[in-house]
Design an enzyme around this catalytic site. Structure first.
Site, PDB file in Angstrom:
ATOM      1  N   TYR A 127       0.806  -1.223   0.000  1.00 21.42           N
ATOM      2  CA  TYR A 127       0.000   0.000   0.000  1.00 21.42           C
ATOM      3  C   TYR A 127       0.838   1.270   0.000  1.00 21.42           C
ATOM      4  CZ  TYR A 127      -4.103  -2.854   0.674  1.00 21.42           C
ATOM      5  OH  TYR A 127      -5.098  -3.779   0.502  1.00 21.42           O
ATOM      6  N   LYS A 174       2.982 -14.720   4.973  1.00 20.09           N
ATOM      7  CA  LYS A 174       3.286 -15.700   3.921  1.00 20.09           C
ATOM      8  C   LYS A 174       4.810 -15.774   3.824  1.00 20.09           C
ATOM      9  CE  LYS A 174       1.849 -18.256   0.387  1.00 20.09           C
ATOM     10  NZ  LYS A 174       1.025 -19.455   0.522  1.00 20.09           N
ATOM     11  N   ASP A 207      -2.583 -18.380   4.129  1.00 21.27           N
ATOM     12  CA  ASP A 207      -3.638 -19.072   3.373  1.00 21.27           C
ATOM     13  C   ASP A 207      -4.433 -20.031   4.252  1.00 21.27           C
ATOM     14  OD1 ASP A 207      -1.454 -20.821   3.507  1.00 21.27           O
ATOM     15  OD2 ASP A 207      -0.929 -20.516   1.397  1.00 21.27           O
ATOM     16  N   ASP A 231      -6.357  -5.996   5.196  1.00 19.39           N
ATOM     17  CA  ASP A 231      -7.432  -5.326   4.466  1.00 19.39           C
ATOM     18  C   ASP A 231      -8.497  -6.352   4.079  1.00 19.39           C
ATOM     19  OD1 ASP A 231      -8.925  -3.567   3.022  1.00 19.39           O
ATOM     20  OD2 ASP A 231      -7.449  -3.203   1.448  1.00 19.39           O
TER      21      ASP A 231
END
Ligand code: NAD
Length: 480
Positions: A127, A174, A207, A231
């Site tokens: 972002y 991740k 995930d 988000d």
């Protein structure tokens, strides 16, 4: 208790109605606040101000430091900038906090025992909005993760858990793929978790963690994560709690903070006195806690829970057989006011620690590490398809100090020993390392670039390869 001056923006659409209801409730509960009202949103945008907020309003927000904001309408098209994003970044609001709880059996949900707080890093990650097109076929977005950014958000999550008596903080990343960026977030999480032995901690790969969160949210308590994942998952969490219209959020910085509902301005419902003010009220409760008026926050939260439990519902959560009375925005506020001082019987009442505002230490930079330049990735735009041909061309840049060691395409190694089956774009990373082992110099990079001009190679950028304290701090090629 001295009064706290706060800034209030009533926003657009249903904003003014839900803000009036919210303020009426918290004032009735004894909030010690004084209000400066500012105008933000649609009117300001349409007056030609593309940021949706006037300079004088910034002055008021910065002076008061605490901002309660109703939803606003961002007009379509026309280059209007999101006020939320600008506010977060300008004011350094690094933590987005979103409690998502179900109100079972009074509001329909598949997850009756859900009570999760999502804490999202709010300023960095993808972002930062640093994007470039580099070749005909490839664009990139830089993912920036900083140690101060990680330390601030992770510490905030543990302090939040401590303050609100929560038992566990979970981290989602991740880092099996992004070993540097997400790896740093995870590493900082492990470091800071050690300072809070009384709070359980765990890490999940995003995930499977997200799947588990959507399936069994009751297994989680406080969850902290980088910006992009946060988000997405904060919306998922709010939705599965069955209560998008019921959730509030806080955006917290070192000096300023902003509180709001998570929903938008619902323009179709505007002016009808039907909207549910609960989301904004939850934001206001977080604000009261933030400014140390925890007793008022507790009173309002328990009265809200009692009202929902009494079956007094606005249209959005009204259900025959469960709800008792369908009420307007203002009637709902009045019902909460008449419940001030009461506690819910079936929903769990809250109890907030009194007068204990957060004590978040300022970031102290670490001593700089020993930084060695051990190579360089030269990115080139080359329209051919055969990596071996490219290697022959690029090896012309080799000299006695640096030599080509690997070529990747979208991260996967294609030379030496690539697979014919690997699909290649026109964007290639050519890795140069020291020809003799050890370090290289900046001059070696300049020489490489000069030679790439001489050989008509379209170099699009370089990334220096560093080792910090002797440890390589860059990713290997996939398949390397
Ligand atoms: P929305 O949240 O306004 O509405 C989505 C749905 O939820 C609608 O059906 C609406 O009627 C309902 N709803 C929302 N809040 C409600 C409440 N308090 N009580 C009862 N029902 C409620 O989302 P949208 O329609 O996508 O966006 C409308 C406008 O809001 C857009 O201009 C958007 O840019 C803006 N928006 C602002 C914010 C913000 O200011 N933080 C956040 C999201 C959207």
């Amino acid at each position: 208790m001295s009064k706290q001056r706060i800034t209030v923006a009533k926003g657009d659409g249903i904003g003014p109605e839900i803000m009036d209801a919210t303020l009426k409730v918290i004032m009735a509960a004894g909030a010690q606040i004084e209000i400066d009202e500012i105008e933000v949103g649609e009117k300001v945008y349409l007056s030609g101000n593309t940021s949706g907020i006037a300079k004088e309003s910034w002055d008021i927000i910065r002076r008061n430091k605490v901002f309660l904001k109703a939803p606003i309408t961002t007009p379509q098209g026309g280059g209007y900038k999101s006020l939320n994003v600008t506010t977060r970044k300008f004011l350094g609001l690094y933590a987005n906090v979103r409690p998502c709880m179900s109100f079972h059996p009074f509001v329909k949900t598949k997850h009756p025992d859900m009570d999760v707080v999502i804490i999202r890093e709010n300023e960095e990650d993808l972002y930062a909005g640093i994007e470039h097109q580099q070749t005909d076929e490839v664009v990139q977005c830089l993912k920036l993760i900083s140690r101060p950014g990680c330390e601030k958000i992770v510490r905030y999550a543990f302090e939040y858990a401590k303050q609100y008596g929560r038992k566990k903080v979970t981290c989602f990343t991740k880092d099996n793929i992004m070993k540097q960026t997400d790896g740093l977030f995870h590493k900082v999480f492990d470091e800071i978790a050690k300072e809070y032995p009384e709070i359980e901690n765990e890490h999940w790969i995003i995930d499977i963690g997200a799947a588990k969160l959507a399936d069994t949210p009751e297994a989680f308590d406080v969850v902290v994560m980088p910006n992009l994942y946060g988000d997405v998952l904060s919306d998922v969490a709010a939705q599965i709690a069955g209560s998008v219209g019921l959730a509030g959020s806080a955006n917290i910085g070192e000096t300023c903070a902003m509180f709001e509902a998570i929903h938008g301005s619902a323009p179709r419902r505007a002016g009808q006195n039907v909207a549910n003010p609960t989301g904004l009220l939850q934001g206001a409760i977080m604000m009261l806690n933030h400014i140390g008026q925890n007793d008022v926050a507790e009173k309002v939260q328990n009265a809200l829970l009692k009202t929902i439990e009494d079956g007094i519902h606005t249209y959005d959560i009204f259900e025959e057989g469960v709800s008792k009375q369908k009420v307007s925005t203002s009637e709902f506020a009045d019902a909460i006011i008449s419940n001030l001082g009461k506690k819910p019987a079936q929903l769990k009442p809250v109890s907030y620690a009194k007068g204990s505002a957060f004590n978040l230490p300022k970031y102290t930079p670490k001593a700089p590490a020993k930084k060695d330049l051990v190579g360089v990735d030269l990115f080139v735009h080359w329209p051919g398809k055969n990596p071996n041909e490219l290697a022959t061309l690029i090896q012309k840049l080799d000299n006695e100090n640096v030599k080509l060691t690997m070529i990747t395409n979208r991260g996967i190694k294609v030379w030496p020993d690539g697979f014919e089956e690997t699909f290649c774009t026109d964007h290639w990373r050519c890795r140069f390392k020291s020809a003799k082992g050890g370090t290289i110099t900046k001059q070696d990079i300049v020489t490489l670039l000069q030679k790439s001009i001489d050989f008509n190679i379209d170099s699009i950028k370089t990334e220096n390869l560093y080792a910090f304290d002797g440890v390589d701090a860059f990713s290997m090629g996939q398949g390397q």
